[in-house]
Scaffold this active site. Structure first.
Site, PDB file in Angstrom:
ATOM      1  CE  LYS A  99      -3.935   1.840   2.697  1.00  0.00           C
ATOM      2  NZ  LYS A  99      -4.793   1.580   3.854  1.00  0.00           N
ATOM      3  CB  SER A 117      -8.169   3.258   2.779  1.00  0.00           C
ATOM      4  OG  SER A 117      -7.335   2.669   3.771  1.00  0.00           O
ATOM      5  CB  SER A 149      -8.347   0.275   5.527  1.00  0.00           C
ATOM      6  OG  SER A 149      -9.122   1.426   5.414  1.00  0.00           O
TER       7      SER A 149
HETATM    8  N1  GLN Z   1     -13.344   3.688   6.312  1.00  0.00           N
HETATM    9  C1  GLN Z   1     -12.669   4.066   7.504  1.00  0.00           C
HETATM   10  C2  GLN Z   1     -12.229   5.508   7.400  1.00  0.00           C
HETATM   11  O1  GLN Z   1     -12.500   6.080   6.425  1.00  0.00           O
HETATM   12  C3  GLN Z   1     -11.509   3.157   7.776  1.00  0.00           C
HETATM   13  C4  GLN Z   1     -10.301   3.458   6.981  1.00  0.00           C
HETATM   14  C5  GLN Z   1      -9.118   2.649   7.384  1.00  0.00           C
HETATM   15  O2  GLN Z   1      -9.245   1.594   8.019  1.00  0.00           O
HETATM   16  N2  GLN Z   1      -7.945   3.163   7.063  1.00  0.00           N
HETATM   17  O3  GLN Z   1     -11.637   6.062   8.264  1.00  0.00           O
END
Ligand code: GLN
EC number: 6.3.5.7
Length: 490
Positions: free
Chosen positions: A78, A153, A177
């Site tokens: 990532k 994400s 994410s």
């Molecule tokens: N969807 C969640 C957010 O927008 C989790 C994102 C994540 O785990 N990085 O914060």
């Protein structure tokens, strides 16, 4: 042989036997990336020459018989993990040209075993989002159906694994994410216990919630990757000095004892939630039966503060983000806007142009919630709720070894469907957020395909540092449901 279809364990076996070379394996993935990533857009950066150079080096190590678990295995990262000499953008314009001076500890660990780092995967900007639509560069598409999001994400990482662009990938999980994109892309994703994997060199979103973890084709590969990635790191003060077991033992445990003696809890609050797709409910019911068939004792449990998890998370995470992102000001970090007459104007223009709308929204919510006069009402309250959620989990784990739930209330949604409505987007994180707030580990394992042809994952959570139970139960579940179908050919 279709090299791109091999799991990590299968590829390692063939590399060990010298039936394939790392260069062949890496080429197979690079060729697929060349051919299909213009459709999927999983990667922000792919350095073909560097990957092949690493593969050649791996082949030399293998020739000497000095191979380790990941020698010659192509892995995607990532784009939130710092890679020395290779651009690390966090999918943000503000870091568009950022080239780190050092590697994240996790990256060092892959390098120490001569893995091939095939590319940097797309993501929601600074890991804020659930669909990868918040990338400043482009949207990643779901390999199962390119009209749909891959989740987020870590959507680029999950899509890259599902599209067979790499053997496995690294993601990060602050509120889901890793697990949610794994669920949407029909692959396995594990968020380790907070503190299990070093965060050193991982650009911080919400430091008390962020964890790094694997996204792979199957549970065996997840165990292998966790073995490599985990362990105490003196460079990360939040990394835990816990012993690192060999997580492949979880698989051996299943082979010896099945899942008998294991107790799983289903939180009654989860299934009475509104907005769960009927197909997700059916998937979950089938998963419950499968586990029961494997001898798991299933009982109803209670996580009474479930309803407050989304609200608490969406205060705590933005608060921490607003502090963490303060460094991207055009002075210390970030592309500076040169068209300003004074410093205030420079800050303002740098941040307005450098950050996307969702990141700006989080910074504003976080700054407001931390400001004097509002701190107690927002951050203080949310922290109290977090403590209650932690207690819920502690109590629940007195009567069960794992907790079961769907990963997401619906299969992947269409690109564009939720992006204009942040609240609906936030609500879709309902099943994954509490795991981060409590700091416990969670895994997503493919558990079915919807009538629209999109995968759905089962989530299992366990006690702090008991990833072993997730590997054991995840592997058992995977064996029982049989081989997960591959996405349609691209
Ligand atoms: N969807 C969640 C957010 O927008 C989790 C994102 C994540 O785990 N990085 O914060």
């Amino acid at each position: 042989m279709n090299l791109h279809t091999l799991t990590i364990a299968q590829a390692k076996d063939l590399l060990d036997k010298k039936e394939i070379s790392s260069v062949e394996l890496t080429r197979a993935f690079l060729d697929r990336i060349d051919k299909y990533d213009n459709t999927i857009s999983a990667f922000i950066t792919v350095d073909r020459d560097l990957a092949l150079e690493q593969a050649q080096q791996a082949d030399r190590i293998i020739a000497k018989g000095e191979n380790q678990a990941f020698t010659g295995i192509p892995v995607a990262l990532k784009d939130v993990l710092c890679t020395k000499g290779v651009k690390t953008t966090c999918a943000s314009k503000i870091l568009e040209n950022f080239v780190p001076q050092y590697d994240a500890t996790v990256v060092e660990k892959f390098k120490a075993q001569d893995a091939v780092l095939i590319g940097k995967a797309n993501m929601d900007e600074f890991a804020m989002g659930s669909s990868t639509e918040n990338s400043a560069f482009f949207v990643t598409r779901n390999p199962w159906n390119t009209d749909y999001v891959p989740g987020g994400s870590s959507g680029g990482s999950a899509a890259a694994v599902a599209a067979r662009f790499c053997s496995g990938a690294v993601g990060t999980d602050t509120g889901g994410s890793i697990r949610q994109p794994a669920s949407h892309c029909g692959v396995v994703g594990l968020k380790p216990t907070y503190g299990r994997v070093s965060r050193f060199g991982v650009v911080a979103y919400a430091s008390s919630l962020d964890q790094v973890g694997p996204i792979t084709r199957d549970v065996t590969d997840t165990a292998m990757m966790l073995n490599l990635m985990g362990g105490h790191d003196p460079k990360d003060s939040t990394s835990a000095p816990e012993p690192m077991p060999d997580f492949l033992k979880g698989i051996a445990l299943f082979k010896e004892q099945g899942l008998s003696g294991m107790t799983a809890g289903i939180p009654k609050e989860f299934l009475s939630l509104e907005g769960i797709d009927p197909e997700v409910k059916t998937m979950f019911e089938n998963a419950r039966k499968t586990l029961e068939g494997l001898g798991v004792d299933i009982k109803e449990i209670s996580l009474p503060h479930t309803n407050y998890a989304v609200a608490a998370y969406y205060i705590i995470a933005p608060c921490e983000a607003s502090a963490n992102l303060a460094r991207f000001d055009g002075v210390r970090y970030g592309v500076r806007d040169m068209d300003a007459n004074d410093i205030m104007e420079m800050y303002k223009k740098t941040k307005s142009k450098g950050f996307g709308l969702e990141v700006q929204r989080r910074i504003i919510i976080g700054t407001y919630s931390l400001s004097s006069g509002y701190y107690d009402a927002y951050y203080g309250r949310a922290s109290q709720v977090r403590a209650l959620i932690m207690d819920d989990f502690k109590r629940a784990f007195e009567s069960c070894d794992i907790i079961l739930s769907p990963v997401a209330p619906t299969p992947a949604f269409k690109i564009g469907e939720k992006i204009e409505d942040p609240l609906t987007m936030y609500l879709s994180d309902i099943f994954t957020l509490s795991c981060n707030l409590a700091g416990v580990p969670g895994i997503s394992v493919p558990a079915g395909i919807s009538s629209t042809g999109l995968p759905m994952g089962l989530q299992m959570m366990a006690r702090h540092f008991d990833e072993m139970s997730l590997i054991r139960a995840g592997y058992g579940f995977e064996q029982a449901v049989g081989k997960h179908p591959d996405p349609p050919e691209l």
